[in-house]
Motif scaffolding. Structure first.
Motif, PDB file in Angstrom:
ATOM      1  N   TYR A 105       0.844  -1.189   0.000  1.00 46.91           N
ATOM      2  CA  TYR A 105       0.000   0.000   0.000  1.00 46.91           C
ATOM      3  C   TYR A 105       0.874   1.232   0.000  1.00 46.91           C
ATOM      4  O   TYR A 105       1.863   1.306   0.721  1.00 46.91           O
ATOM      5  CB  TYR A 105      -0.915   0.006   1.232  1.00 46.91           C
ATOM      6  CG  TYR A 105      -1.736  -1.251   1.337  1.00 46.91           C
ATOM      7  CD1 TYR A 105      -2.801  -1.477   0.467  1.00 46.91           C
ATOM      8  CD2 TYR A 105      -1.419  -2.231   2.284  1.00 46.91           C
ATOM      9  CE1 TYR A 105      -3.539  -2.646   0.541  1.00 46.91           C
ATOM     10  CE2 TYR A 105      -2.154  -3.400   2.368  1.00 46.91           C
ATOM     11  CZ  TYR A 105      -3.216  -3.609   1.489  1.00 46.91           C
ATOM     12  OH  TYR A 105      -3.930  -4.766   1.561  1.00 46.91           O
ATOM     13  N   VAL A 106       0.478   2.198  -0.834  1.00 45.54           N
ATOM     14  CA  VAL A 106       1.275   3.416  -1.007  1.00 45.54           C
ATOM     15  C   VAL A 106       0.419   4.639  -0.696  1.00 45.54           C
ATOM     16  O   VAL A 106      -0.686   4.773  -1.229  1.00 45.54           O
ATOM     17  CB  VAL A 106       1.793   3.531  -2.461  1.00 45.54           C
ATOM     18  CG1 VAL A 106       2.625   4.807  -2.640  1.00 45.54           C
ATOM     19  CG2 VAL A 106       2.607   2.308  -2.859  1.00 45.54           C
ATOM     20  N   LEU A 107       0.939   5.503   0.143  1.00 47.36           N
ATOM     21  CA  LEU A 107       0.253   6.770   0.450  1.00 47.36           C
ATOM     22  C   LEU A 107       1.268   7.904   0.504  1.00 47.36           C
ATOM     23  O   LEU A 107       2.450   7.681   0.784  1.00 47.36           O
ATOM     24  CB  LEU A 107      -0.422   6.704   1.826  1.00 47.36           C
ATOM     25  CG  LEU A 107      -1.896   6.342   1.954  1.00 47.36           C
ATOM     26  CD1 LEU A 107      -2.321   6.478   3.410  1.00 47.36           C
ATOM     27  CD2 LEU A 107      -2.779   7.199   1.067  1.00 47.36           C
ATOM     28  N   ASN A 108       0.783   9.095   0.276  1.00 48.73           N
ATOM     29  CA  ASN A 108       1.585  10.299   0.526  1.00 48.73           C
ATOM     30  C   ASN A 108       2.112  10.270   1.964  1.00 48.73           C
ATOM     31  O   ASN A 108       1.409   9.843   2.876  1.00 48.73           O
ATOM     32  CB  ASN A 108       0.674  11.513   0.292  1.00 48.73           C
ATOM     33  CG  ASN A 108       1.277  12.805   0.785  1.00 48.73           C
ATOM     34  OD1 ASN A 108       1.320  13.058   1.985  1.00 48.73           O
ATOM     35  ND2 ASN A 108       1.746  13.613  -0.125  1.00 48.73           N
ATOM     36  N   ASP A 109       3.347  10.727   2.169  1.00 48.19           N
ATOM     37  CA  ASP A 109       3.971  10.585   3.498  1.00 48.19           C
ATOM     38  C   ASP A 109       3.223  11.309   4.620  1.00 48.19           C
ATOM     39  O   ASP A 109       3.063  10.764   5.713  1.00 48.19           O
ATOM     40  CB  ASP A 109       5.451  10.994   3.461  1.00 48.19           C
ATOM     41  CG  ASP A 109       5.706  12.343   2.813  1.00 48.19           C
ATOM     42  OD1 ASP A 109       4.737  13.033   2.433  1.00 48.19           O
ATOM     43  OD2 ASP A 109       6.874  12.709   2.687  1.00 48.19           O
ATOM     44  N   ALA A 110       2.754  12.506   4.334  1.00 44.38           N
ATOM     45  CA  ALA A 110       2.053  13.241   5.392  1.00 44.38           C
ATOM     46  C   ALA A 110       0.678  12.624   5.672  1.00 44.38           C
ATOM     47  O   ALA A 110       0.208  12.626   6.811  1.00 44.38           O
ATOM     48  CB  ALA A 110       1.910  14.707   5.015  1.00 44.38           C
ATOM     49  N   VAL A 111       0.062  12.073   4.646  1.00 40.10           N
ATOM     50  CA  VAL A 111      -1.228  11.403   4.835  1.00 40.10           C
ATOM     51  C   VAL A 111      -1.023  10.137   5.664  1.00 40.10           C
ATOM     52  O   VAL A 111      -1.772   9.855   6.610  1.00 40.10           O
ATOM     53  CB  VAL A 111      -1.876  11.064   3.466  1.00 40.10           C
ATOM     54  CG1 VAL A 111      -3.208  10.355   3.671  1.00 40.10           C
ATOM     55  CG2 VAL A 111      -2.070  12.325   2.653  1.00 40.10           C
ATOM     56  N   ALA A 112       0.007   9.382   5.323  1.00 42.42           N
ATOM     57  CA  ALA A 112       0.342   8.198   6.128  1.00 42.42           C
ATOM     58  C   ALA A 112       0.659   8.625   7.563  1.00 42.42           C
ATOM     59  O   ALA A 112       0.259   7.963   8.524  1.00 42.42           O
ATOM     60  CB  ALA A 112       1.536   7.468   5.511  1.00 42.42           C
ATOM     61  N   SER A 113       1.359   9.738   7.721  1.00 37.47           N
ATOM     62  CA  SER A 113       1.768  10.176   9.057  1.00 37.47           C
ATOM     63  C   SER A 113       0.577  10.473   9.966  1.00 37.47           C
ATOM     64  O   SER A 113       0.600  10.144  11.150  1.00 37.47           O
ATOM     65  CB  SER A 113       2.658  11.418   8.957  1.00 37.47           C
ATOM     66  OG  SER A 113       3.879  11.088   8.342  1.00 37.47           O
ATOM     67  N   VAL A 114      -0.453  11.090   9.422  1.00 35.34           N
ATOM     68  CA  VAL A 114      -1.609  11.369  10.283  1.00 35.34           C
ATOM     69  C   VAL A 114      -2.292  10.052  10.681  1.00 35.34           C
ATOM     70  O   VAL A 114      -2.803   9.912  11.798  1.00 35.34           O
ATOM     71  CB  VAL A 114      -2.607  12.356   9.614  1.00 35.34           C
ATOM     72  CG1 VAL A 114      -3.457  11.697   8.552  1.00 35.34           C
ATOM     73  CG2 VAL A 114      -3.507  12.981  10.678  1.00 35.34           C
TER      74      VAL A 114
END
Ligand SMILES: [Zn+2]
Length: 322
Positions: A105-114
């Protein structure tokens, strides 16, 4: 038994990889994000590093979570036209799924961070959370009513490009003017300082001389600030004002209970930045002020995000990448 997860956090300068369990990050390693190669170089390097460091766990790995700098094409799980890396376009989902034969699974880093903040950090008891990173760029991740915002391309809440000054000559990496990231993104600070230096030429402080040469990067800037350099104070004041505008906009748009802040530029200088920003936003808010805290996950927040993502992919992401 599938007890382990591989996690990855791709940044403009460094890539972090790690091994996680359902409860926590167990180990991590860091290497320089490749700057030469083609669209598969980064994925292949990640594969090699994970196998080299954690190959003995491979049979027990359930899934792989990846947090990456954007922008993303979330359906293809690839990064497209990223301004902050010399390899501007690269594949992640397809090659890593093929190489590992596991869910990826791949997400934008800041989105993953929240998502990591919600699962492992300060966000556990809240339904409305924003994570903000102040680093090479400015990014954000948002949970509203317990729902992780993703967007049609995976780029919802690109908060770094909130306009904090509509009549500005300060150009952002994206080409726009007066964006929050143009003032606060670490990559843009030397240029901001140079423009300000030309305005305040009479001050002639050591920081100003470096700024005129375009060399006042964030570590130097804050070093001079701590020594009481008057021009460094002017630049830092500008950064704080941009942050006040940016954070106020986020609060008015998303109405969060909690904002956590990470990113090296903030984490290394929170003693300078946090208090004036919290005080400055009051005059702009149409809703009550949220809790605003440094992320307790520190530099690992992206890896924790990738771990949360691998353990429990958000339903919307499963629809897209599952
Ligand atoms: Zn921009």
């Amino acid at each position: 038994m599938n007890n382990y997860f591989f996690v990855v956090d791709i940044g403009a300068t460094y890539t972090r990889i790690g091994l996680g369990s359902r409860d926590k990050l167990l180990d991590k390693k860091i290497f320089n994000t490749p700057i030469h190669g083609d669209e598969y170089t980064i994925a292949h390097r990640i594969y090699e590093e994970l196998v080299k460091n954690y190959g003995e766990y491979l049979d027990e790995v359930e899934a792989i979570g990846i947090a990456t700098i954007g922008p993303l094409d979330i359906r293809k799980g690839k990064v497209i036209n990223t301004p902050n890396l010399p390899i501007h376009n690269f594949e992640l989902l397809e090659p890593l799924r093929r190489l590992f034969s596991r869910p990826v699974y791949v997400l934008n880093d800041a989105v993953a961070s929240v998502y990591g903040e919600k699962t492992f950090g300060l966000g556990r008891d809240y339904e409305n959370i924003v994570y903000v990173t102040l680093s090479t760029g400015v990014g954000g991740g948002v949970i509203v009513d317990d729902h992780l915002l993703i967007g049609k391309m995976g780029n919802a809440h690109e908060i770094g490009h909130i306009v904090v000054n509509y009549d500005s000559e300060i150009k952002c990496g994206c080409g726009g003017f007066g964006h929050w990231e143009a003032y606060v993104g670490g990559a843009n600070i030397p240029r901001l300082a140079e423009i300000l230096a030309n305005r305040y030429k009479d001050r002639e402080t050591p920081a100003l001389i470096e700024a005129l040469n375009g060399k006042l990067d964030p570590p130097k800037l804050f070093q001079y600030y701590r020594r009481g350099d008057q021009f460094a104070e002017i630049v830092v004041k500008e950064i704080i004002e941009a942050c006040i505008a940016g954070f106020s906009s986020i609060i008015n748009i998303y109405d969060p209970e909690l904002i956590t802040i990470g990113g090296s530029l903030f984490l290394n200088n929170q003693d300078i930045l946090l208090k004036p920003v919290i005080e400055g936003i009051s005059k702009h808010l149409v809703t009550s002020k949220p809790l605003i805290r440094p992320t307790p996950l520190g530099e690992d927040v992206g890896l924790y995000g990738a771990l949360a993502l691998a353990i429990n992919p958000p339903p919307k992401l499963l629809e897209i990448q599952g």
